[in-house]
Design a protein around this motif. Structure first.
Motif, PDB file in Angstrom:
ATOM      1  N   PHE A   1      32.044  35.744 -34.186  1.00 57.04           N
ATOM      2  CA  PHE A   1      32.825  36.967 -33.704  1.00 57.04           C
ATOM      3  C   PHE A   1      33.978  36.877 -34.842  1.00 57.04           C
ATOM      4  N   ALA A   2      34.869  35.834 -34.801  1.00 52.92           N
ATOM      5  CA  ALA A   2      35.843  35.955 -35.883  1.00 52.92           C
ATOM      6  C   ALA A   2      35.572  36.256 -37.156  1.00 52.92           C
ATOM      7  N   ASP A   3      34.550  35.923 -37.619  1.00 58.62           N
ATOM      8  CA  ASP A   3      33.944  36.220 -39.055  1.00 58.62           C
ATOM      9  C   ASP A   3      33.782  37.620 -39.151  1.00 58.62           C
ATOM     10  N   ALA A   4      32.987  37.996 -38.037  1.00 53.92           N
ATOM     11  CA  ALA A   4      32.667  39.851 -37.998  1.00 53.92           C
ATOM     12  C   ALA A   4      33.944  40.412 -38.051  1.00 53.92           C
ATOM     13  N   ILE A   5      34.920  40.177 -37.495  1.00 54.05           N
ATOM     14  CA  ILE A   5      36.314  40.951 -37.304  1.00 54.05           C
ATOM     15  C   ILE A   5      37.236  40.563 -38.581  1.00 54.05           C
ATOM     16  N   GLY A   6      36.811  39.650 -39.330  1.00 54.21           N
ATOM     17  CA  GLY A   6      37.827  39.249 -40.245  1.00 54.21           C
ATOM     18  C   GLY A   6      38.854  38.261 -39.656  1.00 54.21           C
ATOM     19  N   ALA A   7      39.002  37.656 -38.655  1.00 56.15           N
ATOM     20  CA  ALA A   7      40.047  36.934 -38.233  1.00 56.15           C
ATOM     21  C   ALA A   7      39.580  35.589 -38.455  1.00 56.15           C
ATOM     22  N   ARG A   8      40.575  34.312 -38.124  1.00 52.04           N
ATOM     23  CA  ARG A   8      40.151  33.035 -37.903  1.00 52.04           C
ATOM     24  C   ARG A   8      39.960  32.643 -36.394  1.00 52.04           C
ATOM     25  N   ALA A   9      39.228  31.585 -36.586  1.00 50.93           N
ATOM     26  CA  ALA A   9      39.011  30.842 -35.010  1.00 50.93           C
ATOM     27  C   ALA A   9      39.504  29.273 -35.186  1.00 50.93           C
ATOM     28  N   ARG A  10      40.302  28.655 -34.172  1.00 50.64           N
ATOM     29  CA  ARG A  10      40.802  27.726 -33.926  1.00 50.64           C
ATOM     30  C   ARG A  10      40.600  27.140 -32.806  1.00 50.64           C
ATOM     31  N   PHE A  11      40.156  25.835 -32.725  1.00 45.74           N
ATOM     32  CA  PHE A  11      39.772  25.297 -31.325  1.00 45.74           C
ATOM     33  C   PHE A  11      40.711  24.078 -30.859  1.00 45.74           C
ATOM     34  N   LEU A  12      40.862  24.061 -29.669  1.00 44.42           N
ATOM     35  CA  LEU A  12      41.484  22.872 -29.090  1.00 44.42           C
ATOM     36  C   LEU A  12      40.216  22.055 -28.272  1.00 44.42           C
ATOM     37  N   ASP A  13      40.375  20.902 -27.930  1.00 44.70           N
ATOM     38  CA  ASP A  13      39.208  20.196 -27.354  1.00 44.70           C
ATOM     39  C   ASP A  13      39.233  19.939 -25.943  1.00 44.70           C
ATOM     40  N   TYR A  14      39.916  20.813 -25.115  1.00 42.07           N
ATOM     41  CA  TYR A  14      39.991  20.437 -23.802  1.00 42.07           C
ATOM     42  C   TYR A  14      38.594  20.938 -23.062  1.00 42.07           C
TER      43      TYR A  14
ATOM     44  N   GLN B   1      41.578  45.967 -35.463  1.00 44.50           N
ATOM     45  CA  GLN B   1      42.303  47.172 -36.169  1.00 44.50           C
ATOM     46  C   GLN B   1      43.477  46.578 -37.023  1.00 44.50           C
ATOM     47  N   HIS B   2      43.904  45.611 -36.414  1.00 41.30           N
ATOM     48  CA  HIS B   2      45.016  45.128 -37.327  1.00 41.30           C
ATOM     49  C   HIS B   2      44.655  44.429 -38.729  1.00 41.30           C
ATOM     50  N   VAL B   3      43.148  43.637 -38.560  1.00 42.10           N
ATOM     51  CA  VAL B   3      42.711  43.174 -39.700  1.00 42.10           C
ATOM     52  C   VAL B   3      42.516  44.260 -40.754  1.00 42.10           C
ATOM     53  N   LEU B   4      41.929  45.313 -40.112  1.00 40.43           N
ATOM     54  CA  LEU B   4      41.778  46.533 -41.043  1.00 40.43           C
ATOM     55  C   LEU B   4      42.886  47.089 -41.921  1.00 40.43           C
ATOM     56  N   GLU B   5      44.197  46.916 -41.087  1.00 43.65           N
ATOM     57  CA  GLU B   5      45.314  47.507 -41.692  1.00 43.65           C
ATOM     58  C   GLU B   5      45.869  46.400 -42.566  1.00 43.65           C
ATOM     59  N   GLY B   6      45.343  45.161 -42.740  1.00 46.42           N
ATOM     60  CA  GLY B   6      45.835  44.246 -43.732  1.00 46.42           C
ATOM     61  C   GLY B   6      46.735  43.028 -43.342  1.00 46.42           C
ATOM     62  N   HIS B   7      46.447  43.183 -41.948  1.00 44.36           N
ATOM     63  CA  HIS B   7      47.222  41.794 -41.238  1.00 44.36           C
ATOM     64  C   HIS B   7      46.578  40.871 -40.705  1.00 44.36           C
ATOM     65  N   GLN B   8      47.012  39.627 -40.451  1.00 44.20           N
ATOM     66  CA  GLN B   8      46.240  38.404 -40.254  1.00 44.20           C
ATOM     67  C   GLN B   8      46.034  38.194 -38.636  1.00 44.20           C
ATOM     68  N   ALA B   9      45.065  37.674 -38.269  1.00 45.19           N
ATOM     69  CA  ALA B   9      44.670  37.457 -37.126  1.00 45.19           C
ATOM     70  C   ALA B   9      43.974  36.221 -36.605  1.00 45.19           C
ATOM     71  N   THR B  10      44.512  35.408 -35.724  1.00 44.93           N
ATOM     72  CA  THR B  10      43.710  34.146 -35.261  1.00 44.93           C
ATOM     73  C   THR B  10      43.330  34.187 -33.790  1.00 44.93           C
ATOM     74  N   LEU B  11      42.074  33.652 -33.545  1.00 43.51           N
ATOM     75  CA  LEU B  11      41.748  33.258 -31.949  1.00 43.51           C
ATOM     76  C   LEU B  11      41.926  32.028 -31.994  1.00 43.51           C
ATOM     77  N   LEU B  12      42.653  31.257 -30.789  1.00 45.08           N
ATOM     78  CA  LEU B  12      42.759  30.299 -30.611  1.00 45.08           C
ATOM     79  C   LEU B  12      42.121  29.944 -29.251  1.00 45.08           C
ATOM     80  N   HIS B  13      40.988  29.090 -29.256  1.00 42.99           N
ATOM     81  CA  HIS B  13      40.355  28.743 -27.997  1.00 42.99           C
ATOM     82  C   HIS B  13      40.795  27.201 -27.424  1.00 42.99           C
ATOM     83  N   LEU B  14      41.287  27.441 -26.310  1.00 39.15           N
ATOM     84  CA  LEU B  14      41.714  25.996 -25.759  1.00 39.15           C
ATOM     85  C   LEU B  14      40.597  25.070 -25.237  1.00 39.15           C
ATOM     86  N   THR B  15      39.724  26.067 -24.600  1.00 40.15           N
ATOM     87  CA  THR B  15      38.263  25.330 -24.140  1.00 40.15           C
ATOM     88  C   THR B  15      37.103  26.243 -24.863  1.00 40.15           C
TER      89      THR B  15
END
Length: 230
Positions: free
Chosen positions: A62-75, A23-37
């Motif tokens: 998933f991130a691409d499909a909703i227009g967000a970014r995906a970041r990962f940590l290595d735990y 929803q927020h991406v559609l409104e022109g905002h930025q979104a990032t998903l950070l996955h710790l594992t």
């Protein structure tokens, strides 16, 4: 507005907050998903390295499909630490990404990685915003923090923030979340997609919305807030 959703495992925030992110991406905002594992130990019939690779692909798709970014940590799944290293690493990402809003797990959960992520994010928010803590990047304070509505984090959870979801955002999220095998019920059989699709109606109805996802505010700052966005 910039939103950072921090999950213990790839798929956690995608499922519980993904429609709001869409929803927020559609409104022109930025979104990032950070996955710790990656949640790589979550498939009873796949080797851990194979499922790790699959989960990373699913998270990126998933991130691409909703227009967000995906970041990962290595735990490691099931072995997420709760030490200063992980808190500082997340704090550094807060400084880098500069979110206005943080989303993460509620404090009590049947999964220890979820509960640990809750505490990690709370301390990381503090470290990210602490101007007298010298890091590579300048301090950034994430002004808002909310906890996502997760059936596995239900003990003591009381939703008091309801974010309306437009049908377009719902459809984007609804299609995207089916890219996760676990959400389709292919790991342990729970119908996550059906459950969380239905939950958008359950959470929306009391707020007067067709659909919504719900969140809890930190203890001490709670008041009933029905709104269309953060």
């Amino acid at each position: 507005m910039n939103i950072l959703a921090v999950g213990a495992h790839a798929g956690d925030m995608d499922l519980t907050a993904g429609a709001v992110l869409a929803q927020h991406v559609l409104e022109g905002h930025q979104a990032t998903l950070l996955h710790l594992t990656l949640g790589e130990r979550g498939h009873p019939r796949m080797a851990v390295p194979d499922y790790a690779a699959q989960k990373r692909e699913e998270a990126e798709a998933f991130a691409d499909a909703i227009g967000a970014r995906a970041r990962f940590l290595d735990y490691e799944d099931g072995l997420l630490p709760e030490d200063e290293d992980v808190k500082l690493r997340v704090g550094d990402l807060i400084r880098e990404l500069k979110p206005d809003v943080l989303l993460t797990h509620w404090s009590a959960s049947i999964h220890k990685d979820h509960a640990r992520t809750h505490r990690v994010v709370e301390d990381a928010r503090f470290y990210g915003g602490l101007k007298t803590l010298e890091r590579d990047l300048p301090a950034h304070w994430a002004a808002q923090l909310y906890y996502a509505d997760n059936r596995e984090d239900a003990e003591g959870f009381r939703p008091d923030v309801f974010v309306e979801i437009a049908e377009e955002a719902y459809e984007i999220w609804s299609r995207a979340i089916t890219g996760y095998a676990y959400a389709r019920g292919e790991t342990y059989g729970f119908p996550y997609v059906d459950y969380y699709r239905a939950l958008t109606i359950v959470r929306g109805a009391p707020a007067g919305f067709r659909r919504a996802q719900a969140f809890a505010a930190p203890v001490g700052s709670r008041d009933l807030r029905v709104r269309g966005s953060f």
